[in-house]
Design an enzyme around this catalytic site. Sequence first.
Site, PDB file in Angstrom:
ATOM      1  N   GLY A  28     -58.421  35.472 -37.560  1.00 57.25           N
ATOM      2  CA  GLY A  28     -58.444  35.470 -36.087  1.00 57.25           C
ATOM      3  C   GLY A  28     -59.780  35.188 -35.453  1.00 57.25           C
ATOM      4  N   GLY A  30     -62.014  32.778 -36.724  1.00 57.12           N
ATOM      5  CA  GLY A  30     -62.500  31.452 -37.116  1.00 57.12           C
ATOM      6  C   GLY A  30     -62.413  30.502 -35.920  1.00 57.12           C
ATOM      7  N   GLY A  33     -58.786  30.616 -34.596  1.00 61.70           N
ATOM      8  CA  GLY A  33     -58.562  31.962 -34.045  1.00 61.70           C
ATOM      9  C   GLY A  33     -59.283  32.135 -32.711  1.00 61.70           C
ATOM     10  N   TYR A 155     -58.451  23.029 -52.878  1.00 58.49           N
ATOM     11  CA  TYR A 155     -57.953  23.368 -51.544  1.00 58.49           C
ATOM     12  C   TYR A 155     -56.537  22.822 -51.355  1.00 58.49           C
ATOM     13  CZ  TYR A 155     -57.592  23.259 -46.451  1.00 58.49           C
ATOM     14  OH  TYR A 155     -57.159  23.412 -45.160  1.00 58.49           O
ATOM     15  N   THR A 183     -54.241  17.723 -38.396  1.00 59.86           N
ATOM     16  CA  THR A 183     -55.223  16.790 -38.959  1.00 59.86           C
ATOM     17  C   THR A 183     -56.609  17.414 -38.799  1.00 59.86           C
ATOM     18  OG1 THR A 183     -55.093  15.701 -36.818  1.00 59.86           O
ATOM     19  CG2 THR A 183     -53.925  14.649 -38.621  1.00 59.86           C
ATOM     20  N   HIS A 198     -67.547  20.418 -41.719  1.00 63.00           N
ATOM     21  CA  HIS A 198     -66.837  19.157 -41.602  1.00 63.00           C
ATOM     22  C   HIS A 198     -67.716  18.175 -40.831  1.00 63.00           C
ATOM     23  CE1 HIS A 198     -63.280  21.811 -42.323  1.00 63.00           C
ATOM     24  NE2 HIS A 198     -62.941  20.788 -43.051  1.00 63.00           N
ATOM     25  N   LYS A 206     -76.897  18.193 -37.121  1.00 66.68           N
ATOM     26  CA  LYS A 206     -77.943  17.259 -37.570  1.00 66.68           C
ATOM     27  C   LYS A 206     -78.674  16.665 -36.365  1.00 66.68           C
ATOM     28  CE  LYS A 206     -75.994  15.515 -41.951  1.00 66.68           C
ATOM     29  NZ  LYS A 206     -75.333  14.332 -42.577  1.00 66.68           N
ATOM     30  N   ASP A 289     -67.586   8.564 -49.512  1.00 70.70           N
ATOM     31  CA  ASP A 289     -66.770   8.513 -48.292  1.00 70.70           C
ATOM     32  C   ASP A 289     -65.573   9.440 -48.423  1.00 70.70           C
ATOM     33  OD1 ASP A 289     -67.115   4.966 -47.476  1.00 70.70           O
ATOM     34  OD2 ASP A 289     -68.095   6.753 -46.646  1.00 70.70           O
TER      35      ASP A 289
END
Length: 333
Positions: A28, A30, A33, A155, A183, A198, A206, A289
């Site tokens: 909850g 994350g 969440g 995963y 997605t 991700h 960055k 990639d």
Amino acid sequence: MRFHRFVDPKDLPNFIMDEKVTILVTGGSGMLGYALQRVVKVEKRPNEEWIFINSKDGDLRDINQTRKVIEKYMPTHVLHLASAVSGMFRNIKFNSDVLLTNQSINTNVYQVCKDIKVKKLISCLSTCIYPDNVTYPITESMLHNGAPHITSIGYSFSKRMLDVMNRCYRMQYGCNFLSVIPTNLYGPNDNFSLEDAHVIPGLIHKVHRCKKEDTPLIVWGTGKPLRQFIFSYDLAKLMIWAIREYNDEENIFFSVDEDDEISIKELVEIVVEESGFKGDVVFDETKTDGQYKKTVSTAKMRQFLPDFKFTPIREGIRETIRWFEENYETART
Ligand code: GFB
């Protein structure tokens, strides 16, 4: 409405409006969440009680702690989001840890939810778990038609097992356990760690660094891969719809439409423009990639939600950059 002698439960409106429902959300705190907590504030119905738990409430890798925290709230409905999840580069390094962690969490949550007879359990898969060698666009039924991309094998199979568990618990115990499949997700309160994040949170962090240190932005890979990115607040709205209304035992993709798929290069341009970065951008092609593309069809979702409006990627990224800059000191970096 006249009820016939026999009414198929699936035809009954899922939430009889005045019936009290208790919805427990695992994972909850994350990114998803966090988004759910904000959307529920606005969309909550009077008969709904929403409870968000995280690892501080109990370690879901431990069956006793799992039983204790779930039985404390005795939910009627569960949104199971808790999971070891990260970007491709961390997955490559920790495939077995991710597999074992997710296996134990999922096994415990499903067991306890069966034992306390929850009315509905929805778990969250991901499109990267689908076969890598497949015809596009991918449709929901292709899940077990081949091996997933090697970079995320741990995963991917831990998440495929959720689909198998839905079917087994439904067949043996008649449990209304199902999954939805988003997605690539992004938004506020994501993991912005340079190594584990991700691509969107990774690039945003960055750029933040490069602006401070006046260095070029290094993008990993060629920039050619294609992705369908979904903003966390949009997925939160879709998850609320699903826990209330979606009763199909087959999985469903939650994604922006195929036309909104973009390349990593196009994504970099948006992040650079929205963060006002003026420095050089360099593609480090020594970095993998990963999967070239994993384009999914939204035909099934559009049957149920023909008019659902997604947040345009530029707007979602602008909001995520604003959140990161405002919460830099406390964000996961
Ligand atoms: O977001 P990402 O790690 O996930 O990578 P996947 C997406 C693409 O961005 C890859 C490129 O082609 C990367 O090479 N990329 C460029 C970067 N710069 C960066 C960077 O700084 N960080 C990262 N992370 N990528 C994941 C699965 O695959 O998809 C997860 O590994 C999960 O398990 C997730 O399912 C949804 O889309 O490649």
